[in-house]
Design an enzyme around this catalytic site. Structure first.
Site, PDB file in Angstrom:
ATOM      1  N   GLU A 116      -5.305   6.985  -0.104  1.00  0.00           N
ATOM      2  CA  GLU A 116      -4.251   7.879  -1.403  1.00  0.00           C
ATOM      3  C   GLU A 116      -2.569   8.609  -0.288  1.00  0.00           C
ATOM      4  O   GLU A 116      -2.477   9.532  -0.231  1.00  0.00           O
ATOM      5  CB  GLU A 116      -5.291   9.249  -1.807  1.00  0.00           C
ATOM      6  N   GLY A 147       1.198  -1.387  -0.255  1.00  0.00           N
ATOM      7  CA  GLY A 147      -0.500   0.081   0.652  1.00  0.00           C
ATOM      8  C   GLY A 147       0.840   1.563  -0.233  1.00  0.00           C
ATOM      9  O   GLY A 147       0.718   2.071  -0.649  1.00  0.00           O
TER      10      GLY A 147
HETATM   11  C1  LIG Z   1     -12.101   2.643   1.277  1.00  0.00           C
HETATM   12  C2  LIG Z   1     -10.665   2.753   0.529  1.00  0.00           C
HETATM   13  C3  LIG Z   1     -10.243   3.123  -0.582  1.00  0.00           C
HETATM   14  C4  LIG Z   1      -9.413   2.665  -1.571  1.00  0.00           C
HETATM   15  N1  LIG Z   1      -9.660   3.485  -2.740  1.00  0.00           N
HETATM   16  C5  LIG Z   1      -7.854   2.937  -3.380  1.00  0.00           C
HETATM   17  C6  LIG Z   1      -8.564   2.998  -4.974  1.00  0.00           C
HETATM   18  O1  LIG Z   1      -9.196   3.272  -5.085  1.00  0.00           O
HETATM   19  N2  LIG Z   1      -7.293   2.702  -4.975  1.00  0.00           N
HETATM   20  C7  LIG Z   1      -5.709   2.485  -4.898  1.00  0.00           C
HETATM   21  O2  LIG Z   1      -4.859   2.277  -5.638  1.00  0.00           O
HETATM   22  N3  LIG Z   1      -6.417   1.939  -3.126  1.00  0.00           N
HETATM   23  C8  LIG Z   1      -7.174   2.194  -2.712  1.00  0.00           C
HETATM   24  N4  LIG Z   1      -7.111   2.235  -1.105  1.00  0.00           N
HETATM   25  C9  LIG Z   1      -5.859   1.955  -0.882  1.00  0.00           C
HETATM   26  C10 LIG Z   1      -5.336   2.804  -0.254  1.00  0.00           C
HETATM   27  O3  LIG Z   1      -4.567   3.861  -0.895  1.00  0.00           O
HETATM   28  C11 LIG Z   1      -4.221   2.188   0.984  1.00  0.00           C
HETATM   29  O4  LIG Z   1      -5.076   1.233   1.688  1.00  0.00           O
HETATM   30  C12 LIG Z   1      -2.958   3.043   1.777  1.00  0.00           C
HETATM   31  O5  LIG Z   1      -2.205   3.264   0.657  1.00  0.00           O
HETATM   32  C13 LIG Z   1      -1.820   2.118   2.691  1.00  0.00           C
HETATM   33  O6  LIG Z   1      -1.760   0.985   2.297  1.00  0.00           O
HETATM   34  P1  LIG Z   1      -2.099  -0.390   2.885  1.00  0.00           P
HETATM   35  O7  LIG Z   1      -3.753  -0.066   3.572  1.00  0.00           O
HETATM   36  O8  LIG Z   1      -1.646  -0.944   2.193  1.00  0.00           O
HETATM   37  O9  LIG Z   1      -1.024   0.066   5.015  1.00  0.00           O
HETATM   38  P2  LIG Z   1       0.430  -0.265   4.851  1.00  0.00           P
HETATM   39  O10 LIG Z   1       1.513   0.937   4.043  1.00  0.00           O
HETATM   40  O11 LIG Z   1       0.879  -1.394   5.088  1.00  0.00           O
HETATM   41  O12 LIG Z   1       0.546   0.804   6.397  1.00  0.00           O
HETATM   42  C14 LIG Z   1      -0.043  -0.280   7.856  1.00  0.00           C
HETATM   43  C15 LIG Z   1       0.728   1.008   8.687  1.00  0.00           C
HETATM   44  O13 LIG Z   1       2.631   1.611   8.223  1.00  0.00           O
HETATM   45  C16 LIG Z   1       2.410   2.475   8.080  1.00  0.00           C
HETATM   46  N5  LIG Z   1       3.857   2.677   7.572  1.00  0.00           N
HETATM   47  C17 LIG Z   1       4.062   2.118   6.508  1.00  0.00           C
HETATM   48  N6  LIG Z   1       5.024   2.507   5.353  1.00  0.00           N
HETATM   49  C18 LIG Z   1       5.701   2.993   6.468  1.00  0.00           C
HETATM   50  C19 LIG Z   1       6.732   3.964   6.739  1.00  0.00           C
HETATM   51  N7  LIG Z   1       8.043   4.365   5.846  1.00  0.00           N
HETATM   52  N8  LIG Z   1       7.137   5.056   7.296  1.00  0.00           N
HETATM   53  C20 LIG Z   1       6.277   5.300   8.672  1.00  0.00           C
HETATM   54  N9  LIG Z   1       4.854   4.579   8.552  1.00  0.00           N
HETATM   55  C21 LIG Z   1       4.736   3.406   7.736  1.00  0.00           C
HETATM   56  C22 LIG Z   1       1.141   3.623   7.429  1.00  0.00           C
HETATM   57  O14 LIG Z   1       0.625   5.075   7.421  1.00  0.00           O
HETATM   58  C23 LIG Z   1      -0.030   2.514   8.614  1.00  0.00           C
HETATM   59  O15 LIG Z   1      -0.471   2.942   9.284  1.00  0.00           O
HETATM   60  C24 LIG Z   1      -7.977   2.552  -1.057  1.00  0.00           C
HETATM   61  C25 LIG Z   1      -8.349   2.214   0.610  1.00  0.00           C
HETATM   62  C26 LIG Z   1      -9.492   2.303   0.789  1.00  0.00           C
HETATM   63  C27 LIG Z   1     -10.035   2.199   2.634  1.00  0.00           C
END
Ligand SMILES: Cc1cc2nc3c(=O)[nH]c(=O)nc-3n(C[C@H](O)[C@H](O)[C@H](O)COP(=O)(O)OP(=O)(O)OC[C@H]3O[C@@H](n4cnc5c(N)ncnc54)[C@H](O)[C@@H]3O)c2cc1C
Lengths: 269, 381
Positions: free
Chosen positions: B363, B131
């Site tokens: 995002e 993500g």
């Molecule tokens: C309702 C909804 C709609 C969405 N729509 C879309 C869409 O249309 N298209 C699309 O592509 N995506 C979409 N997303 C995905 C969204 O962009 C991701 O969920 C988001 O970017 C976070 O990624 P992740 O869930 O994998 O969390 P992770 O990346 O696994 O993060 C988990 C935690 O770790 C933290 N973290 C990760 N890396 C670091 C770092 N380097 N330093 C500090 N903290 C860190 C994060 O901030 C978070 O707190 C959607 C998500 C939701 C919930």
């Protein structure tokens, strides 16, 4: 065959009923600060009807507003809904209904529309006079309080069918109108003045591409002097005051008491 | 410096407010409860041009800018976060990717129908395993003649099941890392391309979210969007714009919550006084208003820079970071001001709070925004 129609509509700038309207303490008018403005809702219905007619018959729509530069907002609103061009009668200061009707009459003589559609009244002064004066002075047909048989949830409304029906020869218009206790139908010769009631149609929301197109549609500027209309008011507002605040209601314990109070105190049944 | 919204933005704001008062406000609670995607309302917004805000007029759009999209998103979010997310993602992600990076044929084919909402757009970047680290994606596209073969899956894709047109990112050259990712445009119904709805979200419940699966999906090379290897670089630009709209969405939710809180506080009495007279609550509302105005200005700044063709990447991150956190705070306070009633579905503030939380995640999480801002401001450290 359908004859193209040229339709003139009005767009008065009125206080938005959703903003708080307060009378100045000295009674000379209302407090302008914090007020929002919009197009008179009855005029918006007129615009919608004109657009539907022209969508069906082809032709042209022209919107007129009278006031200072600020009325451009309402002219642009009408053009964003789809009206082709605007006429702005530049005037600041008080105007009474006769002056407004006089100005609109001159604009009609200049534009020569087949029909002028106006709100039956504007929601600020609620006078309900301008359309009638205009028709009389122009010597045109007149149909006030235009409405329709179909409900606003009907398919005819959803498919944006115009409620006003122009005769096959393009010389008459049939108008369903609200009368006491129901609806009546009149047919009058064109050109005619039609004023709109509330249930004529549901105006469209200004679409975004329309808002952009409206920016480059022309607004022609006219003045009362240029039109040769004396707008000195024959009517002056002496004083404005807010209506007395409504008294608090009462609660009754049961239906029987309510019925009794409606009979003996309110005397409505 | 002029802080008045331009006339066209004011006009669209008015138009959307009137629409939402009538067609969204009375239904938003039920949509949320049943997780129902309001297709009819979305189509109606399409007819109003709200799904083609940034699409040029020659393709049937409104040809407006980033500020207009921000204003539209904010206004809808005042009534329903989910619907605002639909509008924001359709306009800002899928459609924008095609608008900015698509070739003429792709633009001609997709933009007119996307602009009117006849087709809905989705954008697939996130995957089950990546993500924040979006470039760590596993979906692959392998070139075979004049076709690419896609395998893998995407996660949390907005408009994932209701969408018709999907811009999807895939690895085309693993060794090249960020420079080995390519964008493709896919259509629903292609063999091997399936969608599965995700239910049970905390908020944004009537926005459609889904998983996408690709099993040997054949994509003609004419459906490659932009140069091969350029997909991730283009994606970052899309996200910059998207963050402005998510910021605007958050501000809209916060404003909605504040309006509800003010109304409730004037109405509700305790200890013989309207609770609005208690200083503790007055200060909460002052903070809400002040922070929301500040957030809104950050959103408008980023949008104004974007519309002037200047760099706005960090400004968009700041706007999104502040707006989302301010909104969550404001919605939380609005629930507090409503007391026990705020904790029920009878009042919309709990929904606003659940919706606002997404803005801190989607995002790019708040952590990611802070990382971007720090990287820019602390260059070389
Ligand atoms: C309702 C909804 C709609 C969405 N729509 C879309 C869409 O249309 N298209 C699309 O592509 N995506 C979409 N997303 C995905 C969204 O962009 C991701 O969920 C988001 O970017 C976070 O990624 P992740 O869930 O994998 O969390 P992770 O990346 O696994 O993060 C988990 C935690 O770790 C933290 N973290 C990760 N890396 C670091 C770092 N380097 N330093 C500090 N903290 C860190 C994060 O901030 C978070 O707190 C959607 C998500 C939701 C919930």
């Amino acid at each position: 065959m359908l004859f193209p129609m040229k339709i003139l509509v009005t767009a008065k700038r009125v206080e938005d009923p959703e903003s708080k309207i307060k009378v100045k303490p000295d009674g000379t008018g209302i407090v302008p600060e914090g007020l929002k403005y919009k197009i008179n809702p009855f005029d918006e219905i007129a615009v919608e009807e004109a657009l539907r007619l022209v969508a069906k018959h082809k032709g042209e729509t022209v919107v007129v507003s009278i006031g200072g530069k600020e009325v451009h907002e309402q002219l642009r609103h009408a053009m964003a809904m789809g009206v082709d061009r605007a006429v702005w009668v530049n005037h600041t200061g008080p105007l009474d209904q006769m002056a407004i009707a006089g100005l609109l009459k001159k604009v009609c003589e200049k534009e020569k529309p087949d029909m002028a559609i106006l709100g039956k009244q504007s929601i600020d002064d609620d006078q309900n006079q301008v359309g009638q004066y205009m028709a009389e002075w122009l010597g045109w047909g007149q149909a006030t309080f235009a409405s329709k048989h179909e409900s606003l949830d009907s398919d005819a409304e959803k498919s944006k069918t115009p409620a006003l029906v122009v005769g096959a020869d393009g010389k008459t218009v049939k108008v369903v109108r609200e009368v006491d206790g129901g609806l009546g139908t009149v047919e009058c010769t064109l050109p005619a003045v039609v004023t709109t009631d509330l249930r004529l149609n549901q105006p469209r929301y200004a679409p975004l591409p329309g808002i952009m197109k409206a920016k480059s549609k022309p607004i022609e500027e006219l003045t009362p002097a240029g039109l040769g209309v004396d707008v000195a008011p024959k009517l002056t507002v002496l004083k404005m005051s807010a209506p007395a605040p409504r008294k608090a209601g009462i609660k009754v314990p049961d239906v029987a008491t309510l019925m009794q109070k409606l009979k003996t105190e309110a005397k409505v049944i | 410096m002029n802080l008045e919204l331009p006339e066209d933005c004011q006009a669209l704001k008015r138009s959307l407010r009137e629409f939402c008062e009538k067609h969204v406000k009375p239904k938003a609670r039920e949509w949320d409860r049943t997780e129902a995607f309001p297709l009819e309302t979305v189509r109606e917004l399409g007819r109003m041009g709200v799904l083609g805000v940034r699409v040029p007029e020659e393709y049937g759009g409104a040809g407006m800018g980033a500020l207009a999209l921000a204003v539209a998103t904010e206004e809808i979010a005042r009534y329903d976060g989910s619907l605002a997310l639909t509008v924001a993602s359709h306009n800002g992600l899928g459609t924008s990717h095609l608008r900015i990076f698509g070739n003429d044929a792709q633009k001609k084919k997709y933009l007119p129908k996307l602009a009117t909402g006849e087709w809905l757009g989705a954008w697939g970047l996130t995957e089950p395993g990546s993500g924040s680290d979006a470039a760590g994606m596993k979906t692959t596209a392998v070139k075979r003649g004049d076709k690419w073969v896609l395998n893998g899956s995407k996660m949390f894709i907005t408009q994932g099941t209701v969408g018709d047109v999907f811009v999807v990112l895939a690895v085309t050259d693993a060794a090249a890392k960020q420079k080995g990712i390519t964008a493709f445009v896919l259509e629903k119904g292609w063999p091997g391309f399936t969608q599965r709805a995700i239910h049970g979200k905390m908020g944004m419940r009537s926005s459609d979210t889904a998983e996408l699966h690709f099993e040997n999906v054949e994509v003609p090379d004419s459906h490659r969007v932009g140069e091969a290897g350029q997909g991730f670089i283009d994606t970052l630009k899309i996200l910059d714009g998207g963050r402005i709209t998510i910021g605007a969405l958050a501000v809209g939710l916060g404003r909605g919550a504040l309006e509800e809180a003010v109304r409730y506080a004037k109405d509700r009495t305790a200890f013989g006084h309207p609770i609005a007279e208690f200083q503790a609550l007055r200060w909460m509302m002052s903070d809400m208003k002040t922070e929301l105005d500040a957030a809104q200005l950050l959103v408008w700044r980023a949008a104004t820079l974007a519309d002037a063709g200047q760099r706005f990447s960090v400004e968009a991150s700041m706007a999104k970071l502040v707006s989302s956190e301010v909104a969550t705070r404001a919605c939380n306070k609005a629930v507090q001001i409503h007391g026990g009633y705020g904790y029920t579905r009878e009042f919309p503030v709990e929904r606003y709070l659940r919706d606002a939380k997404l803005c801190e995640i989607g995002e790019g999480t708040s952590e990611v925004q802070r990382t971007i801002i720090a990287r820019e401001k602390l260059k070389g450290v």
